[in-house]
Write a protein that holds these residues in place. Structure first.
Motif, PDB file in Angstrom:
ATOM      1  N   ASN A 216     -22.693 -14.764   2.047  1.00  0.00           N
ATOM      2  CA  ASN A 216     -21.283 -13.605   2.536  1.00  0.00           C
ATOM      3  C   ASN A 216     -20.274 -13.510   1.292  1.00  0.00           C
ATOM      4  O   ASN A 216     -20.335 -14.610   0.384  1.00  0.00           O
ATOM      5  N   VAL A 217     -19.425 -12.634   1.286  1.00  0.00           N
ATOM      6  CA  VAL A 217     -18.415 -12.508   0.160  1.00  0.00           C
ATOM      7  C   VAL A 217     -17.101 -13.197   1.068  1.00  0.00           C
ATOM      8  O   VAL A 217     -16.667 -12.343   2.145  1.00  0.00           O
ATOM      9  N   GLN A 218     -16.445 -13.942   0.541  1.00  0.00           N
ATOM     10  CA  GLN A 218     -15.304 -14.552   1.301  1.00  0.00           C
ATOM     11  C   GLN A 218     -14.040 -14.270   0.204  1.00  0.00           C
ATOM     12  O   GLN A 218     -12.935 -14.838   0.721  1.00  0.00           O
ATOM     13  N   SER A 219     -14.032 -13.526  -0.652  1.00  0.00           N
ATOM     14  CA  SER A 219     -13.017 -13.159  -1.658  1.00  0.00           C
ATOM     15  C   SER A 219     -12.200 -12.253  -0.726  1.00  0.00           C
ATOM     16  O   SER A 219     -13.047 -11.109  -0.427  1.00  0.00           O
ATOM     17  N   LYS A 220     -10.849 -12.476  -0.703  1.00  0.00           N
ATOM     18  CA  LYS A 220     -10.067 -11.513  -0.008  1.00  0.00           C
ATOM     19  C   LYS A 220      -8.736 -11.243  -0.962  1.00  0.00           C
ATOM     20  O   LYS A 220      -8.010 -11.975  -1.010  1.00  0.00           O
ATOM     21  N   TYR A 221      -8.800  -9.956  -1.533  1.00  0.00           N
ATOM     22  CA  TYR A 221      -7.627  -9.640  -2.583  1.00  0.00           C
ATOM     23  C   TYR A 221      -7.300  -8.235  -2.483  1.00  0.00           C
ATOM     24  O   TYR A 221      -8.433  -7.276  -2.398  1.00  0.00           O
ATOM     25  N   MET A 222      -6.403  -7.776  -3.122  1.00  0.00           N
ATOM     26  CA  MET A 222      -6.055  -6.380  -3.173  1.00  0.00           C
ATOM     27  C   MET A 222      -5.099  -6.219  -4.358  1.00  0.00           C
ATOM     28  O   MET A 222      -4.201  -6.840  -4.649  1.00  0.00           O
ATOM     29  N   LEU A 223      -5.536  -5.302  -5.218  1.00  0.00           N
ATOM     30  CA  LEU A 223      -4.931  -5.235  -6.497  1.00  0.00           C
ATOM     31  C   LEU A 223      -3.975  -3.774  -6.321  1.00  0.00           C
ATOM     32  O   LEU A 223      -4.487  -2.805  -5.665  1.00  0.00           O
ATOM     33  N   ILE A 224      -2.748  -3.789  -6.800  1.00  0.00           N
ATOM     34  CA  ILE A 224      -1.869  -2.687  -6.585  1.00  0.00           C
ATOM     35  C   ILE A 224      -1.241  -2.226  -8.008  1.00  0.00           C
ATOM     36  O   ILE A 224      -0.714  -2.730  -8.609  1.00  0.00           O
ATOM     37  N   ASP A 225      -1.536  -0.960  -8.345  1.00  0.00           N
ATOM     38  CA  ASP A 225      -0.993  -0.561  -9.665  1.00  0.00           C
ATOM     39  C   ASP A 225      -1.505  -1.214 -10.885  1.00  0.00           C
ATOM     40  O   ASP A 225      -0.923  -0.803 -11.915  1.00  0.00           O
ATOM     41  N   GLY A 226      -2.426  -1.952 -10.617  1.00  0.00           N
ATOM     42  CA  GLY A 226      -2.943  -2.973 -11.966  1.00  0.00           C
ATOM     43  C   GLY A 226      -1.942  -3.787 -12.085  1.00  0.00           C
ATOM     44  O   GLY A 226      -2.120  -4.383 -13.680  1.00  0.00           O
TER      45      GLY A 226
ATOM     46  N   ILE B 250      -3.519  -0.378   8.769  1.00  0.00           N
ATOM     47  CA  ILE B 250      -3.772  -0.758   7.227  1.00  0.00           C
ATOM     48  C   ILE B 250      -4.568   0.616   6.762  1.00  0.00           C
ATOM     49  O   ILE B 250      -4.465   1.415   5.969  1.00  0.00           O
ATOM     50  N   LEU B 251      -5.571   0.977   7.720  1.00  0.00           N
ATOM     51  CA  LEU B 251      -6.538   2.138   7.423  1.00  0.00           C
ATOM     52  C   LEU B 251      -5.800   3.230   7.455  1.00  0.00           C
ATOM     53  O   LEU B 251      -6.039   4.195   6.339  1.00  0.00           O
ATOM     54  N   ARG B 252      -4.883   3.693   8.157  1.00  0.00           N
ATOM     55  CA  ARG B 252      -4.060   4.741   8.238  1.00  0.00           C
ATOM     56  C   ARG B 252      -3.217   4.717   6.830  1.00  0.00           C
ATOM     57  O   ARG B 252      -2.959   5.754   6.278  1.00  0.00           O
ATOM     58  N   ASP B 253      -2.588   3.597   6.442  1.00  0.00           N
ATOM     59  CA  ASP B 253      -1.866   3.576   5.292  1.00  0.00           C
ATOM     60  C   ASP B 253      -2.686   3.888   4.158  1.00  0.00           C
ATOM     61  O   ASP B 253      -2.367   4.645   3.223  1.00  0.00           O
ATOM     62  N   LEU B 254      -4.001   3.462   3.773  1.00  0.00           N
ATOM     63  CA  LEU B 254      -4.875   3.786   2.838  1.00  0.00           C
ATOM     64  C   LEU B 254      -5.263   5.231   2.996  1.00  0.00           C
ATOM     65  O   LEU B 254      -5.401   5.802   1.659  1.00  0.00           O
ATOM     66  N   PHE B 255      -5.447   5.627   4.098  1.00  0.00           N
ATOM     67  CA  PHE B 255      -5.620   7.138   3.991  1.00  0.00           C
ATOM     68  C   PHE B 255      -4.397   8.154   3.667  1.00  0.00           C
ATOM     69  O   PHE B 255      -4.561   9.000   3.114  1.00  0.00           O
ATOM     70  N   GLU B 256      -3.425   7.705   4.179  1.00  0.00           N
ATOM     71  CA  GLU B 256      -1.937   8.379   3.545  1.00  0.00           C
ATOM     72  C   GLU B 256      -1.838   8.238   2.053  1.00  0.00           C
ATOM     73  O   GLU B 256      -1.513   9.219   1.382  1.00  0.00           O
ATOM     74  N   ALA B 257      -2.350   7.094   1.594  1.00  0.00           N
ATOM     75  CA  ALA B 257      -2.182   7.053  -0.014  1.00  0.00           C
ATOM     76  C   ALA B 257      -3.133   7.744  -0.612  1.00  0.00           C
ATOM     77  O   ALA B 257      -2.979   8.388  -1.616  1.00  0.00           O
ATOM     78  N   SER B 258      -4.443   7.887   0.014  1.00  0.00           N
ATOM     79  CA  SER B 258      -5.623   8.980  -0.527  1.00  0.00           C
ATOM     80  C   SER B 258      -4.962  10.537  -0.468  1.00  0.00           C
ATOM     81  O   SER B 258      -4.905  11.177  -1.538  1.00  0.00           O
TER      82      SER B 258
ATOM     83  N   ILE C 102       0.860  -1.217   0.196  1.00  0.00           N
ATOM     84  CA  ILE C 102       0.135   0.023  -0.017  1.00  0.00           C
ATOM     85  C   ILE C 102       0.770   1.362   0.067  1.00  0.00           C
ATOM     86  O   ILE C 102       0.632   2.076  -0.858  1.00  0.00           O
ATOM     87  N   GLN C 103       2.127   1.113   0.865  1.00  0.00           N
ATOM     88  CA  GLN C 103       2.733   2.617   0.831  1.00  0.00           C
ATOM     89  C   GLN C 103       3.460   2.544  -0.261  1.00  0.00           C
ATOM     90  O   GLN C 103       4.031   3.828  -0.759  1.00  0.00           O
ATOM     91  N   GLU C 104       3.866   1.708  -1.232  1.00  0.00           N
ATOM     92  CA  GLU C 104       4.615   2.003  -2.490  1.00  0.00           C
ATOM     93  C   GLU C 104       3.647   2.123  -3.809  1.00  0.00           C
ATOM     94  O   GLU C 104       4.166   2.121  -4.779  1.00  0.00           O
ATOM     95  N   SER C 105       2.374   2.037  -3.411  1.00  0.00           N
ATOM     96  CA  SER C 105       1.351   2.300  -4.696  1.00  0.00           C
ATOM     97  C   SER C 105       1.591   3.594  -4.981  1.00  0.00           C
ATOM     98  O   SER C 105       1.812   4.584  -4.503  1.00  0.00           O
TER      99      SER C 105
END
Length: 456
Positions: free
Chosen positions: A229-239, A166-174, A147-150
């Motif tokens: 429920n949604v059991q998918s757990k993934y994160m895309l970074i920069d495509g 992790i929430l702080r990292d997302l807000f810093e990226a924003s 997240i920090q390198e995105s």
């Protein structure tokens, strides 16, 4: 809906029943009737129906508790209350309409999305576990570093997102201007909002964040609906990178649970790219500005995220001259024109491509002459320089000169000079050709030129 159910809707076609021993078995009418009996009559009615039809109990105690606790009845209307009672008494199914197109607007990725379709290279895989193995980093450290390198986009599909770091990292990226898209499971949305309120987020943190909720597939019955429920757990970074696994973004999952994540890069990322956009299209809006009583800033709609431009001119003959791809003037050097794999770097370039034969015709240096014989007759042969040939005696004397150079007087070299000076006409006479021999040599040269042009 299951494939077997869809087949039954096609002109009354009833496919043969698939036994439970085959891997194609998925839908069972007996299971559907037992679930309705469980909801309406309780667990006793559920077991008695299975026993009467010689069926096996297919639900665990935890599943029974979850189904009975999350079951949702269909909303009732006062106008057709009497009709609904008659339908339930007769046991008929509810009427359903099947639209061909959605009547709701597809939510746009208004903050931008990196372009897809370009070749991303070979797939590379890295696996991390909790607890860590072989001195590998912790799974939470890997997640935060991604997240920090995105720099282009962060897209998350998660069942639970409550970790404060992790929430702080997302807000810093924003704050850095990186678009952040979050798709949460609907039951986990209130927990996410509670953690955001603890961080006291403001306009700067929420400016480049879009949050939505999505439901599971669920199961529709005649008396109500069982949500999923949604059991998918993934994160895309920069495509170009994806992280997926069993790790939920919560404190207890990173501390007390055993988890495993996989980080992959390459062409396989396109699958997760398409899956995220599909989930985003069917999700429901979760407006953070409205939840925290803020005024949403006015932003324009973008179709693609801003990406640094490629070099307009190739710096080496081994590089592809991409030019301005948006205008469709991308070019490929001649030495790479025959290999189609280099065209993958250009993506989808609009405009027709040039045939290979036309390209090769442009590379011809000069057109062939119409009458090569007439041009050959006008050619005046240049006089060839006389060839210098050494006699045996001269070679012998020169060798002796080199041999006696150390410690002795160079008498042989003087003799060679005197011999060459005494007979200068002998060497010149050897290279003098008569006129007949000169004409024969010119004819041979003309024949050689004719053969050369004929072959070409």
């Amino acid at each position: 809906m299951a494939e077997s159910q869809l087949r039954c809707l096609e002109d009354g076609l009833m496919p043969p029943a698939v036994p439970e021993s085959r891997p194609q078995f998925y839908y069972s009418e007996q299971h559907r009737a037992a679930l309705e009996r469980l909801i309406t009559g309780g667990h006793g009615a559920f077991t008695s129906l299975l026993k009467h039809e010689d069926g096996q109990d297919f639900l665990s105690a935890r599943e029974v508790k979850t189904i009975t606790g999350t079951f949702v009845k269909y909303p009732s209307e006062e106008d057709d209350g009497a009709k609904r009672g008659s339908r339930n008494s007769s046991g008929s199914m509810r009427s359903t309409y099947w639209p061909q197109m959605s009547d709701t607007e597809v939510p746009p990725l208004d903050l931008g999305w990196p372009s897809s379709g370009l070749f991303k290279g070979v797939t590379r895989v890295s696996v991390y576990t909790h607890p860590p193995k072989e001195n590998s980093p912790h799974i939470k450290e890997v997640t935060r570093k991604l997240i920090q390198e995105s720099s282009k986009v962060v897209a998350i599909v998660m069942d639970l997102l409550t970790d404060l770091q992790i929430l702080r990292d997302l807000f810093e990226a924003s704050k850095r201007g990186v678009p952040v898209y979050i798709v949460l499971d609907e039951p986990g949305a209130p927990l996410f909002l509670d953690m955001c309120s603890r961080l006291q987020v403001g306009h700067r943190e929420l400016k480049n964040i879009r949050t939505r909720t999505v439901k599971g597939i669920g199961l529709n019955l005649s008396v109500g609906r069982i949500p999923g429920n949604v059991q998918s757990k993934y994160m895309l970074i920069d495509g170009d990178k994806v992280m997926f696994g069993t790790y939920s973004f919560s404190w207890s999952s990173s501390r007390m649970d055993r988890n495993m994540i996989t980080v992959m890069s390459g062409q396989v990322v396109d699958f997760y790219d398409n899956d995220f956009r599909e989930l985003y299209a069917i999700s429901d809006k979760l407006d953070l500005f409205k939840q925290f009583h803020m005024t949403k800033p006015q932003t324009g709609t973008l179709s693609r995220a801003s990406v640094s431009k490629r070099p307009a001119v190739a710096t080496s003959r081994f590089q592809v001259n991409l030019g301005d791809v948006t205008r469709g003037d991308g070019k490929v050097p001649a030495h790479k024109y025959h290999n189609p794999k280099y065209l993958l770097a250009l993506g989808q370039i609009p405009g027709p491509t040039e045939p290979l034969q036309d390209f090769l015709n442009k590379m011809d240096p000069e057109p062939e002459p119409e009458n090569p014989t007439a041009d050959l007759e006008n050619i005046t042969p240049a006089p060839s320089p006389p060839e210098k040939k050494e006699s045996k005696k001269l070679r012998k004397l020169t060798f002796n000169t080199k041999r006696w150079r150390k410690g002795k007087k160079d008498k042989t070299s003087d003799a060679v000079i005197e011999e060459n000076a005494a007979n200068p006409s002998d060497e010149a006479s050897k290279h003098t050709l008569p006129s007949d021999e000169t004409q024969d040599s010119l004819k041979k040269k003309k024949r050689g030129f004719r053969c050369l042009f004929t072959k070409s």
